[in-house]
Design a protein around this motif. Sequence first.
Motif: not given
Length: 326
Positions: A44, A59, A76
Amino acid sequence: MARDDDDDDGSLTDASPNPNWFLRARLKTRQLLLLIALDDERNIHRAADVLCMTQPAASKQLKDLEDMLDVKLFERHPRGMEPTLYGETMIRHARMALTSLSAAHEDIVSLKNGLSGQVEVGVIMTPAMGLLPRAISRIKLQAPKLRIGVHMESSKVLLDMLQRGSLDFMIGRILEEDAAAGLHYEELTVEPACAVARVGHPLLKEDNLKLADLADQPWILPPPGSVLRHRWELMFRRAALEPPSNCVDTTALLLITALLQQTDSLHVMPVEVARYYASLNVLAILPIELPCHMDAFGIITREGHLMSPGARQLLHEVRLAARDLY
């Protein structure tokens, strides 16, 4: 009680298809770019850097998109982010959407500057000798800046290129029913074959040449397993003759013409191709009509694919030339 559309919170929990879901969900181009950056970077922070965004902003955009779709798009992990099955689907469509938008801009620029841009077309040998050159010569009179890439391969190779998006359209055959999925086929003509030899070959003087006269001759042929080789062998077997065994197997046209000129070998090729080389006095067509032909070929395009103006114009010229020739 049914909920009023004005009270919609933006989530997409309804399982029924909605072709305009992205309007209801207020999907942003930035979110599509983020999906692609995340797929490329799998991180990210790096994805945010690529898009010149802060990590919190990236995000939030990803979370908003996941909330819209009511699915998780990425898992993740300590080593990075991996797209889920839902994520892979959205990434694929995001790439297609952005590619289409980019192509739209190129089309507008092309039209403003006179027809230009790049067209990629695939073609098998027979239409490469007459049909496609005629269409290209016509379109070049109208659009000299249009860049045209021509790929001459077997139909199998060209179909793979077409389905991968490497070609705008092709002129060839669909040999297997499974290969036709997602494609549109527009038949043009069948492809008869003939026997050729060097200029001055003794058989050219025969008045009543028969297939049996060719059975004991040396031949240069496409390799076993090819469609034309199969049809050639079948031609002899149907005439109760054993197919000739004195053969050289090759598809290299330079080698074929050199061997024909230096030996008394025969070769089988599509009539249209043979007429072209005969007009140059490179070889001669034997005076016998062979009961041998290839399957019909035609124009093959991808269903639902929006072509560029240049590709559409070249395809139009191909159709006009085919009407004249066939």
